[in-house]
Design a protein around this motif. Sequence first.
Motif, short mmCIF file in Angstrom:
data_model
loop_
_atom_site.label_atom_id
_atom_site.label_comp_id
_atom_site.label_asym_id
_atom_site.label_seq_id
_atom_site.Cartn_x
_atom_site.Cartn_y
_atom_site.Cartn_z
N TYR A 1 0.88 -1.19 0.00
CA TYR A 1 0.00 0.00 0.00
C TYR A 1 0.90 1.22 0.00
CZ TYR A 1 -4.05 2.98 1.12
OH TYR A 1 -5.05 3.93 1.09
N ASN A 2 1.10 1.79 -1.19
CA ASN A 2 1.99 2.94 -1.38
C ASN A 2 1.20 4.12 -1.93
OD1 ASN A 2 4.55 1.60 -0.58
ND2 ASN A 2 4.07 0.29 -2.33
N LYS A 3 1.88 5.17 -2.33
CA LYS A 3 1.20 6.39 -2.78
C LYS A 3 0.17 6.13 -3.88
CE LYS A 3 2.12 11.16 -4.18
NZ LYS A 3 3.18 12.16 -4.48
N PRO A 4 0.47 5.28 -4.89
CA PRO A 4 -0.54 5.03 -5.94
C PRO A 4 -1.79 4.33 -5.41
CG PRO A 4 1.65 4.38 -6.69
CD PRO A 4 1.75 4.63 -5.22
N GLU A 5 -1.66 3.67 -4.24
CA GLU A 5 -2.80 2.91 -3.69
C GLU A 5 -3.68 3.75 -2.78
OE1 GLU A 5 -0.53 0.68 -5.80
OE2 GLU A 5 0.44 1.18 -3.90
N GLY B 1 -5.17 -7.09 -4.48
CA GLY B 1 -4.50 -5.84 -4.19
C GLY B 1 -4.33 -5.71 -2.69
N PRO B 2 -3.78 -4.59 -2.23
CA PRO B 2 -3.38 -3.43 -3.02
C PRO B 2 -2.02 -3.66 -3.67
CG PRO B 2 -2.86 -3.05 -0.72
CD PRO B 2 -3.57 -4.38 -0.78
N GLY C 1 -4.51 -5.51 -8.37
CA GLY C 1 -4.06 -4.14 -8.17
C GLY C 1 -3.65 -3.46 -9.47
N ARG C 2 -3.67 -4.19 -10.57
CA ARG C 2 -3.35 -3.62 -11.89
C ARG C 2 -4.64 -3.32 -12.65
NH1 ARG C 2 1.55 -6.54 -15.06
NH2 ARG C 2 0.36 -5.55 -16.75
N ALA C 3 -4.76 -2.09 -13.10
CA ALA C 3 -5.97 -1.68 -13.81
C ALA C 3 -6.21 -2.51 -15.06
CB ALA C 3 -5.89 -0.19 -14.17
N ASP C 4 -5.15 -2.96 -15.72
CA ASP C 4 -5.31 -3.70 -16.96
C ASP C 4 -5.63 -5.18 -16.73
OD1 ASP C 4 -2.75 -4.15 -15.90
OD2 ASP C 4 -1.90 -4.63 -17.86
N GLN C 5 -5.60 -5.64 -15.49
CA GLN C 5 -5.87 -7.04 -15.21
C GLN C 5 -7.06 -7.26 -14.28
OE1 GLN C 5 -2.29 -8.97 -13.74
NE2 GLN C 5 -1.22 -8.76 -15.70
N ARG C 6 -7.47 -6.24 -13.55
CA ARG C 6 -8.48 -6.40 -12.51
C ARG C 6 -9.77 -7.03 -13.04
NH1 ARG C 6 -9.06 -4.59 -7.42
NH2 ARG C 6 -11.19 -4.51 -6.61
N LEU D 1 -4.51 -1.42 6.52
CA LEU D 1 -4.94 -0.96 5.19
C LEU D 1 -4.79 -2.07 4.15
CD1 LEU D 1 -3.47 2.66 5.08
CD2 LEU D 1 -5.89 2.04 4.84
N ILE D 2 -3.66 -2.77 4.19
CA ILE D 2 -3.43 -3.87 3.24
C ILE D 2 -4.46 -4.99 3.47
CG2 ILE D 2 -1.81 -5.69 2.57
CD1 ILE D 2 0.43 -3.61 3.33
N TYR D 3 -4.69 -5.32 4.73
CA TYR D 3 -5.68 -6.36 5.05
C TYR D 3 -7.05 -5.99 4.48
CZ TYR D 3 -8.92 -9.20 7.81
OH TYR D 3 -9.93 -10.05 8.19
N SER D 4 -7.49 -4.77 4.72
CA SER D 4 -8.82 -4.34 4.29
C SER D 4 -8.95 -4.40 2.77
CB SER D 4 -9.10 -2.91 4.78
OG SER D 4 -8.99 -2.84 6.19
N ALA D 5 -7.93 -3.90 2.07
CA ALA D 5 -7.97 -3.90 0.60
C ALA D 5 -7.93 -5.31 0.04
CB ALA D 5 -6.80 -3.08 0.06
N SER D 6 -7.07 -6.15 0.60
CA SER D 6 -6.91 -7.51 0.09
C SER D 6 -8.15 -8.36 0.35
CB SER D 6 -5.68 -8.16 0.75
OG SER D 6 -5.52 -9.48 0.31
N LEU D 7 -8.68 -8.28 1.57
CA LEU D 7 -9.87 -9.08 1.88
C LEU D 7 -11.07 -8.63 1.05
CD1 LEU D 7 -10.98 -11.37 3.65
CD2 LEU D 7 -11.72 -9.62 5.28
N ALA D 8 -11.20 -7.32 0.85
CA ALA D 8 -12.30 -6.82 0.02
C ALA D 8 -12.16 -7.32 -1.42
CB ALA D 8 -12.34 -5.30 0.06
N ASP D 9 -10.93 -7.33 -1.94
CA ASP D 9 -10.71 -7.88 -3.28
C ASP D 9 -11.09 -9.35 -3.33
OD1 ASP D 9 -9.87 -5.54 -4.44
OD2 ASP D 9 -7.77 -6.12 -4.69
N ALA D 10 -10.74 -10.10 -2.30
CA ALA D 10 -11.06 -11.53 -2.25
C ALA D 10 -12.57 -11.75 -2.28
CB ALA D 10 -10.46 -12.16 -0.99
N GLN D 11 -13.32 -10.79 -1.72
CA GLN D 11 -14.78 -10.89 -1.70
C GLN D 11 -15.41 -10.40 -3.00
OE1 GLN D 11 -16.05 -8.69 1.75
NE2 GLN D 11 -15.33 -10.22 3.21
N ALA D 12 -14.60 -9.81 -3.87
CA ALA D 12 -15.13 -9.20 -5.09
C ALA D 12 -14.89 -10.05 -6.34
CB ALA D 12 -14.50 -7.82 -5.28
#
Length: 344
Positions: free
Chosen positions: A15-19, A293-294, A334-339, A72-83
């Motif tokens: 989770y860096n500036k772009p995230e 992600g993130p 976390g990549r826009a071209d692969q999500r 922050l990483i946990y929240s983003a990653s778990l939400a992605d797993a649910q999506a």
Amino acid sequence: MTRTAVLICPGRGTYNKPELGYLHHHHTERMDLFRSFDAIRAEAGQDAITALDGASRYGVGKYSRGDVASPLIYSASLADAQALAEDIEVVAVTGNSMGWYIALAAAGALTPENGFRVVNTMGTLMQQHLIGGQLVYPFVGDLWKNDPARKADLLGEVARINELNYHTLALSIDLGGMLVLAGDEAGLQAFEATHPVVQDRFPLRLANHAAFHTAMQAPVAAEGRARLGSDLFSQPRHPMIDGRGKIWWPGATDTEALWEYTLGHQVTAPYDFTHAIQTAAREFAPDLFIVTGPGATLGGAVAQSLVLGGWRGMTDKASFQTQQEADPFLVAMGRADQRALATG
């Protein structure tokens, strides 16, 4: 038609500036989940993750801290797993380092809230103690050709430095074509002084990272076990592959042993992410390897791990790229071209 997938959760440093804004951008429909995490943070007098993610500015000094980055990483990653798209069948879950905690929640061995408690507690303890540090150094070149002799030489150097008086250095994570090393300042400096800069950036120090996965973390592991009981853990819904390559099966998991591993060995002994990925490939042969992600930096280590294991006959970066371009099997959310390949 169902697509099978191994789900891979990232660790620190993703989770860096772009995230910044990842939760608000990708998961507005999960704000109730994030607010339940905010409530847990409020109990400890900590900033809400929704506020941290929604901030207007990103500062490395703040956002690389274990008590900020980890939740922050946990929240983003778990939400992605649910999506994930409805046609994706998760056949196994694994993760890198802190990603093991996320994998536990993604696989159902921890509830979302209890997973957050584990991550937030351990991230906070790591930051409070901040014992030692980490650096990254590759043993493969730009072509990703396996070089076991080079790897053995580097690990021999690590062992030599560790034998010096007042020096501590050890393997922290086996990460595809890279070694993550951890130790005290003297040990890290000794390695940096004797190994040339390669690929313009290695050896690379990791900001606000402690000596994860080494015996130096024994006090953190002990405090974690004291604060987080084994009653938080339950049978997983999906098979989980840990940092030794061991598979924990639904209906056959000793939850006490899972607790002991997670807050014991996993904290104080080397984490073999490469072996975990190779086990996932060989035992489950999925259609897809999906990295939540993130960020997307873990994708390279996954690809290198598959190449080093000879997955589908791949032997180098070019052979990986040929197969990936023909039929993408590694998807970084976390990549826009692969999500969209994972979310439908």
